[in-house]
Design a protein around this motif. Structure first.
Motif, PDB file in Angstrom:
ATOM      1  N   GLN A  53      18.256  31.619 -80.661  1.00 24.13           N
ATOM      2  CA  GLN A  53      18.393  33.016 -80.268  1.00 24.13           C
ATOM      3  C   GLN A  53      19.853  33.415 -80.243  1.00 24.13           C
ATOM      4  OE1 GLN A  53      16.056  35.354 -79.564  1.00 24.13           O
ATOM      5  NE2 GLN A  53      14.443  33.929 -80.170  1.00 24.13           N
ATOM      6  N   VAL A  54      20.091  34.666 -80.535  1.00 23.16           N
ATOM      7  CA  VAL A  54      21.420  35.243 -80.452  1.00 23.16           C
ATOM      8  C   VAL A  54      21.329  36.472 -79.563  1.00 23.16           C
ATOM      9  CG1 VAL A  54      23.303  36.311 -81.735  1.00 23.16           C
ATOM     10  CG2 VAL A  54      22.030  34.420 -82.753  1.00 23.16           C
ATOM     11  N   GLN A  55      22.199  36.543 -78.596  1.00 25.25           N
ATOM     12  CA  GLN A  55      22.272  37.723 -77.732  1.00 25.25           C
ATOM     13  C   GLN A  55      23.476  38.566 -78.157  1.00 25.25           C
ATOM     14  OE1 GLN A  55      22.030  34.455 -76.119  1.00 25.25           O
ATOM     15  NE2 GLN A  55      19.840  34.791 -76.477  1.00 25.25           N
ATOM     16  N   LEU A  56      23.273  39.877 -78.228  1.00 23.51           N
ATOM     17  CA  LEU A  56      24.325  40.790 -78.645  1.00 23.51           C
ATOM     18  C   LEU A  56      24.486  41.884 -77.597  1.00 23.51           C
ATOM     19  CD1 LEU A  56      22.301  40.185 -81.342  1.00 23.51           C
ATOM     20  CD2 LEU A  56      24.326  41.103 -82.444  1.00 23.51           C
ATOM     21  N   VAL A  57      25.729  42.167 -77.235  1.00 23.98           N
ATOM     22  CA  VAL A  57      26.018  43.206 -76.254  1.00 23.98           C
ATOM     23  C   VAL A  57      27.114  44.114 -76.807  1.00 23.98           C
ATOM     24  CG1 VAL A  57      26.784  43.724 -73.933  1.00 23.98           C
ATOM     25  CG2 VAL A  57      25.386  41.690 -74.348  1.00 23.98           C
ATOM     26  N   GLU A  58      26.753  45.384 -77.016  1.00 22.18           N
ATOM     27  CA  GLU A  58      27.710  46.357 -77.521  1.00 22.18           C
ATOM     28  C   GLU A  58      28.483  47.004 -76.374  1.00 22.18           C
ATOM     29  OE1 GLU A  58      23.874  46.910 -80.052  1.00 22.18           O
ATOM     30  OE2 GLU A  58      24.407  46.593 -77.943  1.00 22.18           O
ATOM     31  N   SER A  59      29.691  47.439 -76.679  1.00 23.21           N
ATOM     32  CA  SER A  59      30.503  48.176 -75.721  1.00 23.21           C
ATOM     33  C   SER A  59      31.480  49.061 -76.492  1.00 23.21           C
ATOM     34  CB  SER A  59      31.257  47.235 -74.789  1.00 23.21           C
ATOM     35  OG  SER A  59      32.154  46.423 -75.526  1.00 23.21           O
ATOM     36  N   GLY A  60      32.100  49.982 -75.764  1.00 17.18           N
ATOM     37  CA  GLY A  60      33.129  50.818 -76.374  1.00 17.18           C
ATOM     38  C   GLY A  60      32.706  52.236 -76.703  1.00 17.18           C
ATOM     39  N   GLY A  61      31.437  52.541 -76.513  1.00 14.69           N
ATOM     40  CA  GLY A  61      30.989  53.900 -76.779  1.00 14.69           C
ATOM     41  C   GLY A  61      31.527  54.870 -75.744  1.00 14.69           C
ATOM     42  N   GLY A  62      31.322  56.153 -75.997  1.00 14.18           N
ATOM     43  CA  GLY A  62      31.780  57.172 -75.054  1.00 14.18           C
ATOM     44  C   GLY A  62      31.804  58.534 -75.685  1.00 14.18           C
ATOM     45  N   LEU A  63      32.462  59.446 -74.980  1.00 12.65           N
ATOM     46  CA  LEU A  63      32.590  60.832 -75.434  1.00 12.65           C
ATOM     47  C   LEU A  63      33.986  61.027 -75.995  1.00 12.65           C
ATOM     48  CD1 LEU A  63      31.614  63.793 -75.550  1.00 12.65           C
ATOM     49  CD2 LEU A  63      32.458  64.039 -73.195  1.00 12.65           C
ATOM     50  N   VAL A  64      34.069  61.601 -77.190  1.00 14.33           N
ATOM     51  CA  VAL A  64      35.353  61.824 -77.835  1.00 14.33           C
ATOM     52  C   VAL A  64      35.299  63.148 -78.583  1.00 14.33           C
ATOM     53  CG1 VAL A  64      34.683  60.564 -79.925  1.00 14.33           C
ATOM     54  CG2 VAL A  64      37.112  60.740 -79.314  1.00 14.33           C
ATOM     55  N   GLN A  65      36.444  63.782 -78.710  1.00 18.64           N
ATOM     56  CA  GLN A  65      36.499  65.028 -79.473  1.00 18.64           C
ATOM     57  C   GLN A  65      36.519  64.741 -80.972  1.00 18.64           C
ATOM     58  OE1 GLN A  65      39.933  67.212 -77.983  1.00 18.64           O
ATOM     59  NE2 GLN A  65      38.622  68.382 -76.589  1.00 18.64           N
ATOM     60  N   ALA A  66      36.070  65.708 -81.735  1.00 22.59           N
ATOM     61  CA  ALA A  66      36.108  65.580 -83.191  1.00 22.59           C
ATOM     62  C   ALA A  66      37.541  65.278 -83.640  1.00 22.59           C
ATOM     63  CB  ALA A  66      35.600  66.854 -83.841  1.00 22.59           C
ATOM     64  N   GLY A  67      37.652  64.352 -84.578  1.00 26.07           N
ATOM     65  CA  GLY A  67      38.955  63.920 -85.050  1.00 26.07           C
ATOM     66  C   GLY A  67      39.513  62.721 -84.317  1.00 26.07           C
ATOM     67  N   GLY A  68      38.876  62.367 -83.218  1.00 26.96           N
ATOM     68  CA  GLY A  68      39.331  61.245 -82.424  1.00 26.96           C
ATOM     69  C   GLY A  68      38.825  59.908 -82.939  1.00 26.96           C
ATOM     70  N   SER A  69      39.111  58.862 -82.172  1.00 24.02           N
ATOM     71  CA  SER A  69      38.770  57.495 -82.572  1.00 24.02           C
ATOM     72  C   SER A  69      38.111  56.743 -81.422  1.00 24.02           C
ATOM     73  CB  SER A  69      40.027  56.735 -83.002  1.00 24.02           C
ATOM     74  OG  SER A  69      40.647  57.326 -84.113  1.00 24.02           O
ATOM     75  N   LEU A  70      37.299  55.794 -81.789  1.00 20.92           N
ATOM     76  CA  LEU A  70      36.715  54.841 -80.847  1.00 20.92           C
ATOM     77  C   LEU A  70      36.619  53.499 -81.548  1.00 20.92           C
ATOM     78  CD1 LEU A  70      33.663  56.718 -79.235  1.00 20.92           C
ATOM     79  CD2 LEU A  70      35.743  55.998 -78.054  1.00 20.92           C
ATOM     80  N   ARG A  71      36.656  52.441 -80.754  1.00 26.37           N
ATOM     81  CA  ARG A  71      36.400  51.106 -81.299  1.00 26.37           C
ATOM     82  C   ARG A  71      35.237  50.491 -80.552  1.00 26.37           C
ATOM     83  NH1 ARG A  71      39.890  45.495 -81.824  1.00 26.37           N
ATOM     84  NH2 ARG A  71      39.479  45.376 -79.570  1.00 26.37           N
ATOM     85  N   LEU A  72      34.198  50.205 -81.272  1.00 31.35           N
ATOM     86  CA  LEU A  72      33.040  49.529 -80.694  1.00 31.35           C
ATOM     87  C   LEU A  72      33.208  48.027 -80.842  1.00 31.35           C
ATOM     88  CD1 LEU A  72      30.098  51.706 -82.078  1.00 31.35           C
ATOM     89  CD2 LEU A  72      31.534  52.075 -80.054  1.00 31.35           C
ATOM     90  N   SER A  73      32.719  47.311 -79.848  1.00 31.39           N
ATOM     91  CA  SER A  73      32.712  45.856 -79.884  1.00 31.39           C
ATOM     92  C   SER A  73      31.292  45.364 -79.697  1.00 31.39           C
ATOM     93  CB  SER A  73      33.594  45.279 -78.776  1.00 31.39           C
ATOM     94  OG  SER A  73      34.934  45.679 -78.915  1.00 31.39           O
ATOM     95  N   CYS A  74      31.006  44.224 -80.276  1.00 26.28           N
ATOM     96  CA  CYS A  74      29.706  43.585 -80.100  1.00 26.28           C
ATOM     97  C   CYS A  74      29.965  42.111 -79.849  1.00 26.28           C
ATOM     98  CB  CYS A  74      28.837  43.786 -81.333  1.00 26.28           C
ATOM     99  SG  CYS A  74      27.259  42.916 -81.282  1.00 26.28           S
ATOM    100  N   ALA A  75      29.776  41.715 -78.604  1.00 23.48           N
ATOM    101  CA  ALA A  75      29.975  40.329 -78.224  1.00 23.48           C
ATOM    102  C   ALA A  75      28.665  39.572 -78.362  1.00 23.48           C
ATOM    103  CB  ALA A  75      30.475  40.257 -76.789  1.00 23.48           C
ATOM    104  N   THR A  76      28.740  38.379 -78.917  1.00 18.79           N
ATOM    105  CA  THR A  76      27.524  37.605 -79.142  1.00 18.79           C
ATOM    106  C   THR A  76      27.571  36.285 -78.400  1.00 18.79           C
ATOM    107  OG1 THR A  76      28.275  36.356 -81.070  1.00 18.79           O
ATOM    108  CG2 THR A  76      27.447  38.575 -81.469  1.00 18.79           C
ATOM    109  N   SER A  77      26.416  35.743 -78.139  1.00 19.26           N
ATOM    110  CA  SER A  77      26.295  34.428 -77.534  1.00 19.26           C
ATOM    111  C   SER A  77      25.021  33.795 -78.062  1.00 19.26           C
ATOM    112  CB  SER A  77      26.256  34.526 -76.009  1.00 19.26           C
ATOM    113  OG  SER A  77      25.154  35.301 -75.585  1.00 19.26           O
TER     114      SER A  77
END
Length: 121
Positions: free
Chosen positions: A1-25
């Motif tokens: 089995q592989v467990q995956l947990v995403e993070s880094g989402g949120g609210l941002v204005q158009a033109g902005g940036s975000l970085r999502l992460s997905c940690a696995t175990s």
């Protein structure tokens, strides 16, 4: 089995940036290709980006090419999605997945719970 947990989402204005992460175990991260998908309300889950086990091969949906970058750090068992020049149409729940590299959901065996990205105009 592989467990995956995403993070880094949120609210941002158009033109902005975000970085999502997905940690696995669980099973060896380096054995798997990784993908990012997204699903907006009332729509089907769609492919965003994928990366092979080594990081040398990447694939992108046409809608995100030139704006999003997928990468992975096998030492940290983590895959990333750098999202730049965000648009309101990028608003969705973003999911990471582990499996074989591809753009369809059926080649991925394991899925995270998702992280919400909202882009305001």
């Amino acid at each position: 089995q592989v467990q995956l947990v995403e993070s880094g989402g949120g609210l941002v204005q158009a033109g902005g940036s975000l970085r999502l992460s997905c940690a696995t175990s669980g099973r060896t991260f380096g054995n798997y290709a990784m993908g990012w998908f997204r699903q907006a309300p009332g729509k089907e889950r769609e492919f965003v980006a994928a990366i092979n086990w080594s990081g040398y091969t990447t694939k992108y949906a046409d809608s995100v090419k030139g704006r999003f970058t997928i990468s992975r750090d096998n030492a940290k068992n983590t895959v990333y999605l750098q999202m730049n020049s965000l648009k309101p149409e990028d608003t969705a729940e973003y999911y990471c997945a582990a499996g074989r590299i591809g753009s369809i959901t059926s080649v991925y065996d394991y899925w995270g719970q998702g992280t919400q990205v909202t882009v305001s105009s």
